[in-house]
Motif scaffolding. Structure first.
Motif, PDB file in Angstrom:
ATOM      1  N   ARG A  69       0.837  -1.210   0.000  1.00 15.78           N
ATOM      2  CA  ARG A  69       0.000   0.000   0.000  1.00 15.78           C
ATOM      3  C   ARG A  69       0.868   1.255   0.000  1.00 15.78           C
ATOM      4  N   ASN A  70       1.950   1.233   0.794  1.00 16.12           N
ATOM      5  CA  ASN A  70       2.839   2.395   0.812  1.00 16.12           C
ATOM      6  C   ASN A  70       3.501   2.608  -0.539  1.00 16.12           C
ATOM      7  N   ASP A  71       3.928   1.513  -1.182  1.00 13.84           N
ATOM      8  CA  ASP A  71       4.540   1.637  -2.506  1.00 13.84           C
ATOM      9  C   ASP A  71       3.541   2.166  -3.525  1.00 13.84           C
ATOM     10  N   PHE A  72       2.300   1.713  -3.418  1.00 10.14           N
ATOM     11  CA  PHE A  72       1.262   2.169  -4.345  1.00 10.14           C
ATOM     12  C   PHE A  72       1.017   3.671  -4.183  1.00 10.14           C
ATOM     13  N   LEU A  73       0.922   4.135  -2.931  1.00 11.30           N
ATOM     14  CA  LEU A  73       0.717   5.557  -2.687  1.00 11.30           C
ATOM     15  C   LEU A  73       1.941   6.372  -3.093  1.00 11.30           C
ATOM     16  N   LYS A  74       3.136   5.792  -2.933  1.00 10.39           N
ATOM     17  CA  LYS A  74       4.352   6.484  -3.353  1.00 10.39           C
ATOM     18  C   LYS A  74       4.364   6.673  -4.859  1.00 10.39           C
ATOM     19  N   GLU A  75       3.920   5.665  -5.600  1.00  5.59           N
ATOM     20  CA  GLU A  75       3.852   5.793  -7.053  1.00  5.59           C
ATOM     21  C   GLU A  75       2.861   6.881  -7.448  1.00  5.59           C
ATOM     22  N   ILE A  76       1.744   6.977  -6.731  1.00  3.95           N
ATOM     23  CA  ILE A  76       0.770   8.035  -7.023  1.00  3.95           C
ATOM     24  C   ILE A  76       1.399   9.408  -6.828  1.00  3.95           C
ATOM     25  N   ARG A  77       2.122   9.591  -5.708  1.00  2.74           N
ATOM     26  CA  ARG A  77       2.721  10.891  -5.431  1.00  2.74           C
ATOM     27  C   ARG A  77       3.713  11.301  -6.516  1.00  2.74           C
ATOM     28  N   ILE A  78       4.520  10.358  -6.960  1.00  2.00           N
ATOM     29  CA  ILE A  78       5.565  10.700  -7.930  1.00  2.00           C
ATOM     30  C   ILE A  78       4.981  10.867  -9.324  1.00  2.00           C
ATOM     31  N   MET A  79       4.054   9.991  -9.724  1.00  2.00           N
ATOM     32  CA  MET A  79       3.450  10.106 -11.050  1.00  2.00           C
ATOM     33  C   MET A  79       2.669  11.415 -11.195  1.00  2.00           C
ATOM     34  N   SER A  80       2.120  11.920 -10.072  1.00  2.07           N
ATOM     35  CA  SER A  80       1.339  13.159 -10.158  1.00  2.07           C
ATOM     36  C   SER A  80       2.209  14.353 -10.508  1.00  2.07           C
ATOM     37  N   ARG A  81       3.535  14.241 -10.356  1.00  2.00           N
ATOM     38  CA  ARG A  81       4.427  15.366 -10.607  1.00  2.00           C
ATOM     39  C   ARG A  81       4.999  15.367 -12.016  1.00  2.00           C
ATOM     40  N   LEU A  82       4.748  14.327 -12.764  1.00  2.00           N
ATOM     41  CA  LEU A  82       5.291  14.260 -14.124  1.00  2.00           C
ATOM     42  C   LEU A  82       4.380  15.026 -15.074  1.00  2.00           C
ATOM     43  N   ARG A  83       4.925  16.000 -15.768  1.00  2.00           N
ATOM     44  CA  ARG A  83       4.162  16.832 -16.691  1.00  2.00           C
ATOM     45  C   ARG A  83       4.946  16.958 -17.997  1.00  2.00           C
ATOM     46  N   ASP A  84       4.535  16.230 -18.995  1.00  2.00           N
ATOM     47  CA  ASP A  84       5.187  16.312 -20.310  1.00  2.00           C
ATOM     48  C   ASP A  84       4.188  15.832 -21.357  1.00  2.00           C
ATOM     49  N   PRO A  85       4.164  16.463 -22.531  1.00  2.00           N
ATOM     50  CA  PRO A  85       3.201  16.045 -23.568  1.00  2.00           C
ATOM     51  C   PRO A  85       3.404  14.616 -24.041  1.00  2.00           C
ATOM     52  N   ASN A  86       4.579  14.042 -23.825  1.00  2.00           N
ATOM     53  CA  ASN A  86       4.849  12.693 -24.310  1.00  2.00           C
ATOM     54  C   ASN A  86       5.001  11.688 -23.186  1.00  2.00           C
ATOM     55  N   ILE A  87       4.468  11.980 -22.014  1.00  2.00           N
ATOM     56  CA  ILE A  87       4.440  11.064 -20.879  1.00  2.00           C
ATOM     57  C   ILE A  87       2.979  10.896 -20.455  1.00  2.00           C
ATOM     58  N   VAL A  88       2.554   9.649 -20.282  1.00  2.00           N
ATOM     59  CA  VAL A  88       1.191   9.395 -19.829  1.00  2.00           C
ATOM     60  C   VAL A  88       0.979  10.039 -18.471  1.00  2.00           C
ATOM     61  N   ARG A  89      -0.130  10.738 -18.321  1.00  2.00           N
ATOM     62  CA  ARG A  89      -0.386  11.535 -17.122  1.00  2.00           C
ATOM     63  C   ARG A  89      -1.322  10.815 -16.172  1.00  2.00           C
ATOM     64  N   LEU A  90      -1.031  10.972 -14.867  1.00  2.00           N
ATOM     65  CA  LEU A  90      -1.956  10.535 -13.830  1.00  2.00           C
ATOM     66  C   LEU A  90      -3.077  11.554 -13.723  1.00  2.00           C
ATOM     67  N   LEU A  91      -4.320  11.112 -13.940  1.00  2.00           N
ATOM     68  CA  LEU A  91      -5.460  12.029 -14.000  1.00  2.00           C
ATOM     69  C   LEU A  91      -6.149  12.192 -12.658  1.00  2.00           C
ATOM     70  N   ALA A  92      -6.356  11.106 -11.946  1.00  2.00           N
ATOM     71  CA  ALA A  92      -7.098  11.163 -10.694  1.00  2.00           C
ATOM     72  C   ALA A  92      -6.849   9.876  -9.930  1.00  2.00           C
ATOM     73  N   VAL A  93      -7.404   9.791  -8.736  1.00  2.00           N
ATOM     74  CA  VAL A  93      -7.255   8.609  -7.897  1.00  2.00           C
ATOM     75  C   VAL A  93      -8.593   8.270  -7.272  1.00  2.00           C
ATOM     76  N   CYS A  94      -8.689   7.053  -6.768  1.00  3.92           N
ATOM     77  CA  CYS A  94      -9.821   6.619  -5.943  1.00  3.92           C
ATOM     78  C   CYS A  94      -9.214   5.932  -4.719  1.00  3.92           C
TER      79      CYS A  94
END
Length: 882
Positions: free
Chosen positions: A638-663
């Protein structure tokens, strides 16, 4: 509570074992046992041949890796080869039907004096010694590449596998060459007893302009309007995927794994199939694997009626089974049809359509004398078993296999009970050790981070007038491994599995150098926590950890600066209502749980206006990928999953898949990322053809017209991937799995880098398990990543060149497709030794010389420091595209 948990695990294990026994008669990934040519279980009288040189080269000496000193070490025919019109063969009688998945061959050694071997050969087989079939691979090639010297063993997978009692090896060589052969067969007993099935020939579907061939392409009987006297796709042990347009077998056409029919040609509304068995059996059930993609007009059969015959006419009272319509889940599945213990040697089943199309990929039967066994009982030498199963005129059913299975289950229960006692005894000590180790690790990490932070501020003040170090410099130099354990296949194997292939040759130079690589204690602990037993960590989290563990240098300072910059940029990720997600299909299973393709209602209004995602037409739901965490996941997961959410939310580039939202308000935890409407780049390119010369204005601009693409558009795709990797490298992120399967395609061929490839069953053949832990894409990896365990931005550069090769070949072949996985690893050893024997991927037909020589080959240089960075790669590709 812990005892109850262990007991539940024990109960679950037994259910899994029993369900595996009942679900399918054979598993090709486990059915790879040597059948007795080497071990002697196959008797001398069961090995015959068309001819022989002399008594010293008789057929009984044609056993792989076997020499009793009486002969010359192999079977040698009295004649040249098939090219002379003499079809010489070595025949093996297995005494009963077997499911064959692998064959091995050698030449003649004769105590070092032999020089005869078969460079190529064919295989013919029969189930009744009357009707012989010439084996062909899944693409229709009948000739198998054999040996290149008289002593090495060459193993070849049989794709498709063979169901037979009699097997013939037929050498095919130059007419001037004398051949000798030693052979072995690998597989397991065919307990299903199915000798043949007949069915109508499959039809062709046209889906959105795509030709989907649903015929039985590997059927070994008579194929016309109706298939008769043979076996094929329905008994090859390979199940079709949820999406019938894809195949788990690399390079196959859409619909390959299924046999399908449309109800437009069946006025009675059903497909009739007849199954004939080797003897009378007491049938309990029939398992039918069928597709249920109702969004494409494909549904499970709604009813099955089965008639039985022992001898004479069909019995008048059939067994009827009705299956309720499923309009919720589109996944393919096994449907169990109870047969009520009926006794017969032939079964005729009528499958009634549930929609326009019905697709079936596998059929298996369970009967009283055909319980799946996980071990092959060898035949004792000198005691041949001449009778086939079922020749007893009273047709009594043998329950010895059932007794063996019950005995095995009792033994397993006893072993698990002993394990429970050991676990309870160790739990108290484990708790104490875990608490102590965590305190020590936390203290050490706090101290190391404090030291590196101080060093960072000191170096920044000392070098304020100098330029920053290149972002392309490799980081994470630690983490090498000195283990020389052999590689093993990703597919699960039983405990008594005997791997027929030899171990990969160890590299003495590598072993010597690997002894000098010592990873720090904290680095190993961190990588172990992040990686887990299911594979390498996600690219967005693994390398932040590696930045915090290693020597302080200017590159380390820039890495820490990038990490600090990200840490300071808290990007909010909003909670998305779960009820607005509509399931479309399952993409696969990842490290944390499952990955689903869904439609998100109202996502456009939910996102910020600056979100660089493709808007859907007319306000329709947005296509998204949803990663879910398993509900039974532990705290670390669970901690690793939440860590991935935190880091993916900071990636902003037109050619990188973006994290849109969470549940994350309730379980299961979900992260929602964008998914492009044209799917992944591998499947997108595989359906295209390269345009020779542009003829229209759209083609001049490099657009994809129909199923034709231009070279300029391919280079545009490569430029976008290079741009996305340039962004990741500027943050010192290492992707570790760059390939076309991990790139998504949107409208106007927009490319975005993702990481879904490892989770999809479609690409399981692209991955290999190393050291029993990490699942790695070895055909895309640099030599230092495979041999030394080093993943850096320079290794990502290597993978980018392989990805560029995929793009320019339109993904028609897997990289190094002519090599087995073991040979790919051996080739990396040649890169390590650097003696000029390493093999590079060939230049694609449409690739200019300068792109291949100056760019691709430079990305595959042995010295990682000499490879170009992504900034340079992007500039070169932009110049070439211009």
């Amino acid at each position: 509570m812990k005892v109850m948990g262990v007991m539940q695990i024990q109960h679950h294990f037994l259910l899994v074992l029993l369900s595996a026994a009942a679900r399918s008669q054979v598993n090709p990934e486990m059915c790879r046992y040597p059948l007795g040519m080497t071990g002697g279980q196959i008797l001398d009288e069961d090995i015959t041949a068309s001819s022989q040189w002399s008594e010293s080269t008789a057929p009984r000496f044609g056993r792989l890796d076997f020499d009793n000193g009486d002969g010359d070490g192999a079977w040698c025919p009295d004649g040249k080869s098939e090219a002379d019109g003499l079809r010489q063969y070595l025949q093996v009688d297995l005494r009963s039907l077997h499911f064959l998945t692998l064959v091995g061959t050698q030449g003649r050694h004769a105590d070092g004096m032999g020089k005869e071997f078969a460079q190529r050969y064919r295989i013919h087989y029969s189930r009744d010694d009357t009707h012989w079939v010439a084996w062909q691979d899944r693409k229709g090639q009948p000739v198998i590449e054999g040996n290149r010297n008289p002593y090495d063993v060459v193993l070849k997978d049989l794709e498709p596998p063979i169901i037979a009692r009699y097997v013939r090896f037929i050498p095919v060589t130059d007419h001037s060459m004398i051949v000798c052969m030693r052979v072995e067969l690998y597989g397991c007993q065919w307990l299903d007893g199915l000798m043949e099935y007949s069915a109508p020939e499959g039809h062709q579907m046209i889906y959105r302009g795509l030709d989907v061939f649903l015929n039985d392409s590997v059927y070994d009987g008579v194929a016309s309007d109706r298939l008769t006297k043979g076996l094929g796709l329905l008994t090859d042990g390979t199940w079709g995927l949820d999406d019938f347009l894809h195949s788990p077998i690399y390079g196959m056409w859409p619909g390959y794994d299924y046999v399908g029919w449309t109800n437009r040609t069946f006025p009675r509304g059903y497909v009739e199939m007849v199954f004939n068995f080797d003897h009378i059996r007491n049938f309990t059930s029939m398992k039918v694997h069928s597709s249920n993609m109702f969004s494409r007009g494909v549904r499970l059969f709604r009813q099955a009626s089965c008639f039985f015959r022992s001898e004479g006419d069909w019995e008048g009272d059939p067994v009827a089974f009705k299956h309720p319509a499923d309009r919720i889940s589109q996944g393919a599945r096994f449907i169990t049809v109870p047969l009520g213990g009926r006794t017969a040697s032939s079964i005729k089943c009528r499958f009634h359509f549930g929609d326009l199309w019905m697709l079936i990929s596998e059929v298996a039967f369970q009967s009283g004398s055909a319980v799946y066994n996980t071990s092959l009982t060898p035949r004792k030498r000198g005691h041949p078993t001449n009778a086939l199963p079922g020749e007893d005129p009273t047709h009594k059913l043998d329950d010895s296999n059932t007794r063996i299975l019950i005995g095995c289950l009792v033994a397993i229960i006893a072993i698990l009970s002993a394990i429970i006692v050991i676990i309870l005894w160790r739990q108290v000590w484990q708790k104490l050790l875990e608490k102590a180790s965590r305190r020590m690790l936390d203290d050490e990490l706090t101290e190391r981070l404090a030291e590196q932070t101080q060093a960072f501020f000191f170096l920044r003040s000392s070098f304020s007038s100098s330029t920053t170090s290149s972002s392309e410099k490799a980081v994470g130099e630690g983490g090498g491994s000195s283990s020389t354990s052999p590689y093993e296949r990703i597919f699960p194997l039983s405990g008594d599995y005997q791997e027929p292939s030899r171990l990969i040759r160890k590299l003495p130079e590598f072993a010597q150098s690997a002894e000098n690589l010592v990873a720090s204690r904290s680095s190993r602990l961190l990588l172990q926590q992040v990686g887990g037993p299911d594979g390498p960590p996600h690219y967005a989290e693994a390398d932040i950890i590696s930045l915090l563990d290693g020597p302080v240098s200017t590159s380390s300072c820039s890495s820490i600066a990038a990490f600090s910059l990200l840490a300071s940029r808290e990007v909010p990720v909003r909670e998305f209502p779960r009820d607005r997600l509509s399931f479309r299909e399952k993409l696969g299973e990842g490290q944390f749980g499952e990955v689903h393709l869904c439609e998100a209602e109202g996502m456009q209004d939910f996102l910020d206006e600056d979100a660089s995602i493709e808007r859907s037409h007319g306000g329709s739901p947005l296509l998204v990928a949803v990663k879910t965490l398993r509900e039974d996941a532990n705290k670390n997961a669970r901690n690793d999953f939440l860590k991935e959410i935190r880091i993916m939310s900071r990636l902003r580039d037109p050619n990188i898949v973006r994290l849109l939202a969470v549940c994350v308000d309730t379980d299961p935890l979900c992260m929602i990322t964008e998914y492009m409407e044209n799917g992944d780049l591998n499947q997108f390119l595989h359906q295209l053809q390269l345009r020779e010369a542009p003829t229209t204005e759209a083609e001049e601009q490099g657009e994809v017209v129909g199923n034709v693409v231009s070279y300029s558009k391919l280079m545009s795709m490569a430029v976008q991937i290079a741009s996305g990797m340039r962004y990741l490298s500027s943050l010192n992120f290492v992707h570790r799995d760059l390939a076309t399967r991990n790139c998504l395609v949107g409208r106007s061929c927009t490319i975005k880098i993702a990481d879904f490839g490892m989770s999809r069953n479609l690409y399981r053949g692209d991955y290999y398990r190393i050291q029993g832990r990490a699942v790695l894409p070895i055909r895309w990896m640099s030599w230092e990543s495979i041999l030394l365990g080093k993943f850096t931005m320079a290794s990502d550069v290597w993978a980018f060149a392989v990805t560029l090769w995929e793009i320019l070949t339109l993904c028609q072949e897997q990289p190094y497709c002519q090599f087995s996985d073991e040979q790919v690893i051996e080739n990396t050893g040649e890169f390590f030794r650097d003696h000029g024997k390493q093999v590079y991927l060939p230049k694609p037909a449409c690739c200019p010389d300068d792109v291949y020589t100056d760019l691709m080959l430079s990305c595959w240089r042995r010295n990682a420091k000499q490879r170009p960075g992504f900034q340079e790669i992007h500039c070169r590709l932009m110049e070439n595209a211009a």
